[in-house]
Design a protein around this motif. Structure first.
Motif, short mmCIF file in Angstrom:
data_model
loop_
_atom_site.label_atom_id
_atom_site.label_comp_id
_atom_site.label_asym_id
_atom_site.label_seq_id
_atom_site.Cartn_x
_atom_site.Cartn_y
_atom_site.Cartn_z
N LYS A 177 -47.43 -14.03 -29.77
CA LYS A 177 -47.57 -13.52 -28.41
C LYS A 177 -47.70 -14.73 -27.47
N LYS A 178 -46.94 -14.70 -26.38
CA LYS A 178 -46.97 -15.82 -25.45
C LYS A 178 -48.08 -15.63 -24.41
N PHE A 179 -48.93 -16.65 -24.32
CA PHE A 179 -50.04 -16.65 -23.38
C PHE A 179 -49.84 -17.77 -22.36
N LEU A 180 -50.15 -17.50 -21.10
CA LEU A 180 -50.31 -18.55 -20.10
C LEU A 180 -51.78 -18.52 -19.71
N LEU A 238 -43.11 -14.43 -14.16
CA LEU A 238 -42.32 -13.54 -15.01
C LEU A 238 -40.84 -13.54 -14.64
N THR A 239 -40.51 -13.95 -13.42
CA THR A 239 -39.09 -14.07 -13.06
C THR A 239 -38.47 -15.31 -13.69
N GLU A 240 -39.31 -16.23 -14.17
CA GLU A 240 -38.82 -17.46 -14.79
C GLU A 240 -38.81 -17.37 -16.31
N GLN A 241 -39.84 -16.76 -16.90
CA GLN A 241 -39.89 -16.55 -18.34
C GLN A 241 -40.93 -15.50 -18.68
N HIS A 242 -40.83 -14.96 -19.87
CA HIS A 242 -41.72 -13.87 -20.26
C HIS A 242 -43.03 -14.42 -20.85
N PHE A 243 -44.12 -13.78 -20.47
CA PHE A 243 -45.41 -14.00 -21.11
C PHE A 243 -46.01 -12.63 -21.43
N ASP A 244 -46.58 -12.52 -22.61
CA ASP A 244 -47.25 -11.27 -22.97
C ASP A 244 -48.58 -11.14 -22.25
N TYR A 245 -49.27 -12.28 -22.08
CA TYR A 245 -50.59 -12.26 -21.44
C TYR A 245 -50.75 -13.46 -20.51
N PHE A 246 -51.27 -13.17 -19.32
CA PHE A 246 -51.75 -14.20 -18.40
C PHE A 246 -53.27 -14.10 -18.40
N ILE A 247 -53.95 -15.15 -18.83
CA ILE A 247 -55.41 -15.11 -18.93
C ILE A 247 -56.00 -16.14 -17.96
#
Length: 254
Positions: A122-125, A201-210
């Motif tokens: 899962k991708k997190f930022l 999100l317009t640049e790349q997908h993340f499942d979660y922004f924390i």
């Protein structure tokens, strides 16, 4: 991008905005003990622990001096890291003058900007959240001044007794820094961090922004498979985040 895989029955924990030392060392001491109790609890099944900034209400590292106090939380972080549990620290707007003390003394990496992590695919930022998105121009200008090398060099020439006292006063009294007005949800269209996440999100997908910083526990669905999470604080809400390898949830620590 840093990759983390959770073992069976292990979890990744997130907390932010403890503001230890505010408004005074004495009044924040019960909160420090409560946060240490939380660390004692989560270390039992933690795969990793993320601290998203403003652990201290004021922090400045002189070459040989750090602010007095916080021995319990610093000792607990050292114990947990020495046991083999990774800890990741992101500076906030109150502890943005952190340099290498955590890295050298506690072996905890320190980040000054949001970072990407891959946790169980899962991708997190992840970051503190200050100065991101549109608006907040006054704070953004102030942050440029405070992080300017010449300013930090000049501040370091103040005797620590004076420098720390001045920093603590500014941290509590300057609303641009302290944000001490009651935090209220402004609606998605006015929440700068929500707008920042939607743009990312317009640049790349993340499942979660924390993120932290807002002092509000928030869970906002941005897209079908993307969420913005704000962790709240340890002044009013005592909330933290848990990712079990599949799902993320916010919980209050009692």
């Amino acid at each position: 991008m840093i990759k983390i895989s959770t073992s069976t029955d292990k979890k990744v924990y997130f907390a932010s905005d403890q503001h230890l030392g505010a408004p005074t060392q004495e009044t924040s001491f019960p909160r420090e003990k409560k946060f240490v109790a939380w660390l004692d609890e989560v270390k039992k099944d933690a795969e990793a622990i993320f601290l998203l900034g403003d652990l201290f209400d004021f922090w400045f590292e002189y070459k040989t001096v750090i602010p007095k106090g916080f021995v319990r939380v610093l000792g607990k972080l050292a114990e947990i890291k020495d046991s083999g549990i990774p800890i990741y620290f992101f500076v906030g707007n109150h502890d943005l003058w952190m340099n290498d003390y955590f890295e050298k003394e506690l072996n905890i990496p320190v980040y000054h900007s949001p970072q990407e992590f891959l946790i169980n695919n899962k991708k997190f930022l992840i970051g503190h959240g200050d100065g991101l998105g549109p608006g907040d121009k006054g704070y953004k200008r102030m942050k440029k001044v405070f992080t300017f090398p010449l300013f930090k060099w000049m501040f370091r020439w103040l005797h620590p007794d004076l420098g720390v006292k001045l920093g603590q006063y500014m941290s509590v009294k300057n609303k641009m820094i302290s944000g001490d007005e009651d935090a209220k949800f402004l609606g998605e269209e006015n929440e700068w961090l929500v707008l920042y996440c939607k743009k990312k999100l317009t640049e790349q997908h993340f499942d979660y922004f924390i993120f932290g910083h807002r002092h509000l526990p928030l869970e906002i669905k941005l897209q079908e498979n993307s969420q913005y999470i704000n962790l709240g604080d340890w002044i009013k809400y005592y909330t933290f985040g848990t990712f079990n390898g599949t799902d993320f949830k916010l919980t209050e620590f009692n």
